[in-house]
Design an enzyme around this catalytic site. Structure first.
Site, PDB file in Angstrom:
ATOM      1  CG  ASP A  66      -1.840  -1.075   1.272  1.00 19.77           C
ATOM      2  OD1 ASP A  66      -2.328  -1.774   0.391  1.00 19.77           O
ATOM      3  OD2 ASP A  66      -2.334  -1.460   2.403  1.00 19.77           O
TER       4      ASP A  66
HETATM    5  N1  URA Z   1      -1.389  -5.772   4.199  1.00 21.42           N
HETATM    6  C1  URA Z   1      -1.883  -4.384   4.214  1.00 21.42           C
HETATM    7  O1  URA Z   1      -2.925  -4.290   4.819  1.00 21.42           O
HETATM    8  N2  URA Z   1      -1.163  -3.425   3.527  1.00 21.42           N
HETATM    9  C2  URA Z   1      -0.120  -3.927   2.794  1.00 21.42           C
HETATM   10  O2  URA Z   1       0.500  -2.947   2.249  1.00 21.42           O
HETATM   11  C3  URA Z   1       0.417  -5.187   2.800  1.00 21.42           C
HETATM   12  C4  URA Z   1      -0.295  -6.215   3.518  1.00 21.42           C
END
Ligand code: URA
Length: 274
Positions: free
Chosen positions: A103
């Site tokens: 993310d």
């Molecule tokens: N889980 C999440 O919530 N975000 C990420 O970037 C990776 C795993």
């Protein structure tokens, strides 16, 4: 099918512009036929490409590891013009792309490769590749929360697989290390939110057999040969020969040769009047 000059450049023959020049000069053949047409489409996997009669090797496989900072998009380009992880990588001839996604507000280990088969296997849900995250949450992670994480949590897209949880700090702000074997969208954040524990920071510290180690945020490194083999073997692929990316040579501009001192001007200034 891809443009011939692009295939040549990605195989590390030369820069895109220089490859165009090679084509224009009639030095490139495809299946034995000289091609001078710019933009000629080829299938690099199936067709025999040669420069000056020498076969062009298929693009070597390369893998890079980045410690992604927050506030970067995990995409090759962003239509909204936000910074992407690609801007943190060195310029190489091979076409690298991220293996999966972190993310915008997640940091940590992100792999890049040009090996499609490897990527496909690493991301395939049936492979259960382990990903380890360090999660900082608001509030205490009590025994019940840890048990629910370990047993699986009901999310809107179904029950999560059991996770391994290790408490690193317990307090108003707690730190947990969690290992999961799935890759659903925003999975870790959603798992903790379901427990009433908002995530403040999220960092991936391992992906399969590869650990982030002490790499600084925003920096990249190559995999060690042993990591390279372990990664391929973790998805039952025979490791191809270990390779480093092709860093394009910096083409220096030729300076015009110096031609000694400027000749003196033969003007009328300072000339004594006779
Ligand atoms: N889980 C999440 O919530 N975000 C990420 O970037 C990776 C795993």
């Amino acid at each position: 099918m891809e443009r011939l000059q692009k295939v040549l450049a990605h195989a590390g023959v030369a820069s895109r512009r220089k490859c165009e020049q090679l084509i224009a000069e009639g030095r490139v053949t495809v299946d034995g036929q000289t091609i001078t047409e710019m933009g000629y489409l080829v299938d690099a996997e199936k067709q025999a490409i040669a420069v000056d009669g020498k076969p062009v090797a298929a693009e070597q496989k390369v893998i890079l590891l980045l410690n992604k900072p927050t506030a970067y998009m995990t995409t090759v380009s962003d239509p909204e013009g936000r910074r992407t992880v690609m801007s943190l990588l060195p310029q190489v001839a091979e076409r690298l792309y991220p293996v999966g996604r972190l993310d915008y507000d997640t940091s940590g280990l992100l792999l890049f490769t040009n090996d499609g088969a490897l990527t496909e296997r690493l991301l395939h849900p049936s492979r259960d590749i382990e990903k380890v995250y360090r999660v900082t949450v608001e509030g205490k992670v009590d025994k019940e929360a840890r048990q629910r994480l370990a047993e699986g949590i009901e999310l809107e897209d179904g029950l999560t697989a059991p996770a391994q949880v290790e408490m690193l700090r317990q307090g108003d702000e707690s730190v947990v290390q969690i290992a999961i074997h799935e890759g659903r969208n925003r999975q870790v954040r959603r798992m903790f939110e379901a427990l009433g524990l908002p995530v403040k920071r999220l960092k991936r510290i391992a992906f399969g057999p590869i650990a982030l180690g002490h790499l600084k945020t925003g920096q990249w490194r190559l995999l060690e040969p042993a990591e390279w083999k372990a990664l391929y073997r973790s998805v039952e692929l025979t490791p191809p020969p270990y390779a480093r990316p092709t860093f394009p040579k910096v083409e220096r501009k030729e300076r015009p040769a110096r031609r000694g001192k400027k000749p003196a001007r033969h003007g009328t200034r300072n000339r004594k009047k006779s």
